[in-house]
Write a protein that holds these residues in place. Structure first.
Motif, mmCIF file in Angstrom:
data_model
loop_
_atom_site.group_PDB
_atom_site.id
_atom_site.type_symbol
_atom_site.label_atom_id
_atom_site.label_comp_id
_atom_site.label_asym_id
_atom_site.label_seq_id
_atom_site.Cartn_x
_atom_site.Cartn_y
_atom_site.Cartn_z
ATOM 1 N N GLY A 131 0.661 -1.225 0.236
ATOM 2 C CA GLY A 131 -0.221 -0.092 -0.275
ATOM 3 C C GLY A 131 0.620 1.783 0.381
ATOM 4 N N PRO A 132 0.558 2.670 -0.266
ATOM 5 C CA PRO A 132 0.683 3.779 0.293
ATOM 6 C C PRO A 132 1.217 3.793 1.280
ATOM 7 N N ASP A 133 2.435 5.204 1.008
ATOM 8 C CA ASP A 133 3.294 5.149 2.732
ATOM 9 C C ASP A 133 2.154 5.802 3.387
ATOM 10 N N ALA A 134 2.234 5.364 4.334
ATOM 11 C CA ALA A 134 1.214 5.831 6.158
ATOM 12 C C ALA A 134 1.771 6.677 6.641
ATOM 13 N N GLY A 135 3.324 7.115 6.461
ATOM 14 C CA GLY A 135 4.495 7.765 7.604
ATOM 15 C C GLY A 135 4.958 6.819 8.305
ATOM 16 N N SER A 136 4.904 5.217 8.284
ATOM 17 C CA SER A 136 5.912 4.003 9.131
ATOM 18 C C SER A 136 7.306 4.205 8.967
ATOM 19 N N ASP A 137 8.343 3.482 9.081
ATOM 20 C CA ASP A 137 9.826 3.402 7.888
ATOM 21 C C ASP A 137 9.044 1.848 7.216
ATOM 22 N N HIS A 138 7.746 1.360 7.730
ATOM 23 C CA HIS A 138 7.745 -0.084 6.365
ATOM 24 C C HIS A 138 6.715 0.426 6.099
ATOM 25 N N LEU A 139 6.317 0.411 4.415
ATOM 26 C CA LEU A 139 5.508 0.376 3.744
ATOM 27 C C LEU A 139 4.428 -1.120 4.463
ATOM 28 N N PRO A 140 3.007 -0.250 4.694
ATOM 29 C CA PRO A 140 1.946 -1.787 4.562
ATOM 30 C C PRO A 140 1.393 -2.558 3.915
ATOM 31 N N VAL A 141 0.972 -3.261 3.861
ATOM 32 C CA VAL A 141 0.361 -5.070 2.980
ATOM 33 C C VAL A 141 -0.954 -4.262 3.069
ATOM 34 N N VAL A 142 -2.099 -3.943 2.110
ATOM 35 C CA VAL A 142 -3.304 -4.286 1.710
ATOM 36 C C VAL A 142 -3.674 -5.754 0.966
ATOM 37 N N ALA A 143 -4.266 -6.472 1.603
ATOM 38 C CA ALA A 143 -4.572 -8.201 1.144
ATOM 39 C C ALA A 143 -6.368 -7.898 1.220
ATOM 40 N N GLU A 144 -6.751 -8.426 0.447
ATOM 41 C CA GLU A 144 -8.800 -8.381 0.277
ATOM 42 C C GLU A 144 -9.200 -10.141 0.534
ATOM 43 N N LEU A 145 -9.727 -9.998 1.635
ATOM 44 C CA LEU A 145 -9.934 -11.742 1.089
ATOM 45 C C LEU A 145 -10.499 -11.941 1.167
ATOM 46 N N ARG A 146 -12.026 -13.493 0.512
ATOM 47 C CA ARG A 146 -12.866 -13.838 0.618
ATOM 48 C C ARG A 146 -12.705 -15.247 1.311
ATOM 49 N N PHE A 147 -14.321 -15.455 1.979
ATOM 50 C CA PHE A 147 -14.022 -16.924 2.189
ATOM 51 C C PHE A 147 -14.268 -17.809 1.385
ATOM 52 N N LYS A 148 -13.539 -18.829 0.790
ATOM 53 C CA LYS A 148 -13.979 -20.121 -0.083
ATOM 54 C C LYS A 148 -15.371 -20.025 -0.534
ATOM 55 N N PRO A 149 -15.904 -20.274 -1.644
ATOM 56 C CA PRO A 149 -17.192 -20.799 -1.979
ATOM 57 C C PRO A 149 -17.109 -22.201 -1.473
#
Length: 124
Positions: free
Chosen positions: A106-124
């Motif tokens: 993800g985009p810089d949010a002010g930390s010394d690390h960048l975030p990981v953005v994940a979209e998950l769903r329940f398996k069908p």
């Protein structure tokens, strides 16, 4: 999760690391839907991540990620280092009932690390 920086070097020696592993493993093995996410201060294939992946977790980034997934360091934020991310230290792990639709840095949010953005769903 936020493991101390030394965990990437010395592995699973700390009691805090063990406590996270034990709790997360118990949840996943019980059939509970679970996510473990954060700054592991460990790269893919490390002992810390391997333990969780061997128990039943999968990496959202490994399954549904785009790009290299480098999250650390953000230029100038860690000890004044000028170079950009070249390590993947931040992870989203999920139990078998979930599947990633996408995962990205993800985009810089002010930390010394960048975030990981994940979209998950329940398996069908």
């Amino acid at each position: 999760v936020h493991h101390r920086g030394w965990v990437g070097v010395v592995g699973r020696l700390g009691s805090g690391v063990r406590a996270v592993e034990e709790r997360a493993t118990a949840l996943c093995r019980s059939g509970e839907v679970a996510l473990v996410a954060g700054d592991f201060n460990s790269g893919p294939g490390s002992a810390v991540l391997r333990e969780l992946e061997d128990s039943c977790y999968s990496s959202a980034f490994e399954q549904g990620g785009t790009g290299a997934g480098f999250t650390f360091p953000v230029p100038w934020r860690y000890r004044g280092w000028p170079w950009g991310p070249f390590l993947r230290l931040d992870h989203v792990l999920h139990s078998p009932e979930l599947e990633p639709l996408r995962a990205q840095v993800g985009p810089d949010a002010g930390s010394d690390h960048l975030p990981v953005v994940a979209e998950l769903r329940f398996k069908p």
